[in-house]
Design an enzyme around this catalytic site. Sequence first.
Site, PDB file in Angstrom:
ATOM      1  N   CYS A   1      -3.230  11.754 -18.459  1.00 16.00           N
ATOM      2  CA  CYS A   1      -2.025  11.472 -17.681  1.00 16.00           C
ATOM      3  C   CYS A   1      -2.304  11.179 -16.215  1.00 16.00           C
ATOM      4  O   CYS A   1      -1.385  11.080 -15.405  1.00 16.00           O
ATOM      5  CB  CYS A   1      -1.018  12.621 -17.808  1.00 16.00           C
ATOM      6  SG  CYS A   1      -1.591  14.189 -17.131  1.00 16.00           S
TER       7      CYS A   1
ATOM      8  N   HIS B   1       7.373   5.707   0.900  1.00 23.25           N
ATOM      9  CA  HIS B   1       8.706   5.187   0.577  1.00 23.25           C
ATOM     10  C   HIS B   1       8.711   3.665   0.518  1.00 23.25           C
ATOM     11  O   HIS B   1       9.343   3.066  -0.350  1.00 23.25           O
ATOM     12  CB  HIS B   1       9.724   5.654   1.623  1.00 23.25           C
ATOM     13  CG  HIS B   1      11.064   5.028   1.438  1.00 23.25           C
ATOM     14  ND1 HIS B   1      11.986   5.504   0.525  1.00 23.25           N
ATOM     15  CD2 HIS B   1      11.605   3.918   1.976  1.00 23.25           C
ATOM     16  CE1 HIS B   1      13.047   4.728   0.545  1.00 23.25           C
ATOM     17  NE2 HIS B   1      12.847   3.770   1.415  1.00 23.25           N
TER      18      HIS B   1
END
Length: 587
Positions: free
Chosen positions: A504, A190
């Site tokens: 990707c 986070h």
Amino acid sequence: MLLEGVPASSGIQIGTALLFHREDFDVPTYTIDESEIEKEIKKFESALIQTRKELEEIQSKIQKEMSSIHAGIFSAHILLLEDPMFVDEVKKEITISKLNSAAAVKNVVQNIIDQFSTMDNEYLRGREADIRDVVSRLIQNILGKEKIDLSSLKKEVIVISHDLSPSDTALMNKDKVIGFATDVGSKTSHTAIMARALEIPAVVGLGKITSYVKTGDLVIIDGNRGRVLINPDGEVYEEYLIEQSKFQEFEQSLSMLKDMPAVTLDGTHIELACNIEVPEELSSIQKYGAKGIGLYRTEYIFIRKRTELPSEEEQYESYKEAVEKVAPEAVIIRTLDLGGDKFASSLGIPADVGSMMGLRAIRLCLQYPFIFMPQLRAILRASAYGNAKIMFPMISRVEELRLAKVMLDQAKSELEYEGLPFDPNIEIGTMIEVPSAVVTADILAKECDFFSIGTNDLIQYTLAVHRVNEEIAHLYEPLNPAILRLIKQVIDIAHENGIWVGICGEMASDPLVVPLLIGMGVDELSMSPIAVPEVKKIIRSLTVEEAQKITQVAMSFSTANEIESYVYSEAMERFPDVLMWIDHRLH
């Protein structure tokens, strides 16, 4: 003193350190009498209401100051408080074990955290800190403890902490925090996510920086190279002032490429797309000059619904928003890529703790059509509003791809019968992530419209290396000759069969790898939006012929180190301004 960690958010910042210690507190644990059970349950329920109110206030603040995607972090926190399983388990712990409410919460949450710590997905493991944050707030409310935060800062500081929780970053004075540095964390933690959202430098995973820094120390944060310097001497300080100025000029030069095409010096176009998780990220595609979405991860839609599956309508609205906003560019929507263990608690699916080798991704979807069919229908319905493509993950044998196509055809038939519009010619893609898919790529190519190589998993499965295992992380080698040969083989087979191929995984944005991928003939590169300008600059700095020569020589070497040294030297001749802001891995 110089410390090295994980570069989480780019940039260079020089400033005064603020050593931020979240208050540590012991959770009292004691048994209660039968007569006290109801009182403890009420105390728990009251704390739930108070905590929810506080989180909603924080969420509202984030919504106004940043974006809905970052405010959405707190939606997940609130969902935990509302999760009937969590609430019931705590009440059961209080009633059956006769524990005080704070201790009951601690025990129940520890079980949840233990499950997260065993997950193979780095992003999901990173959510452990989020759980600890909301539970810490809940327990403090049960105990009636006062909370501390970073909202009252009066001057600019670089925050040094063991870790920063979502609440810490949400409540801090963002005009005053100019950088982060933490003991723990990864690029998907986070703290790293918030630092990138705020566009301020951050270095995480530094080990023991909190042991070496005190408030008031002069600190230099180098978020490009993952370095933190503590109380540097005058010479180093002056050098970094110059470095800071140069990096700002470099960023400005990249911004000028935003509207320029990703074309090599000899005119070959390479499609540059973005990896996203939620529609709120769509603005970043245009901001950084990408074209479309090369990987729309759909897992977030499922993860945020802790106790039930998202409905077809919910999924449809999310996919439709992305397709409409990006049109006429493509949106490649990957079907669910989670393990069965993520659904075990709420849906009665047997837990499969070995999810990397077990019931995950396409295997899970094929085994449980009640999960798969609504998603296929939602994707098809969204395809009526633009250029949507569908991609199946973790295909290991052609039977899986064929069965997935049968179910897709079934979904088409249902929608046609119901009179709901969709693109009947929607393109179908296969993710190449396991060695068996590479070996049978010629077979798979005849069954789909494009390949997308997921290099993160391909490296792990091929080299038998889990990159988050610190003891063997050095064996995770993107430039290992085996990996390059596998990628080249897939690209060649795709083109021989008349289909295009993209990348990707993280290799798509690695400055040392991009020239090799161009030389191999890759058609598309998909990455985090913020990485697009750098990759575009690299593409515009060389010809395909040059890239082919670099690739040919590189693949003649025997080790990853030899390849890296060679590619680094070649890259330095063509785009040194990009490489000067990253660490050469051999350094």
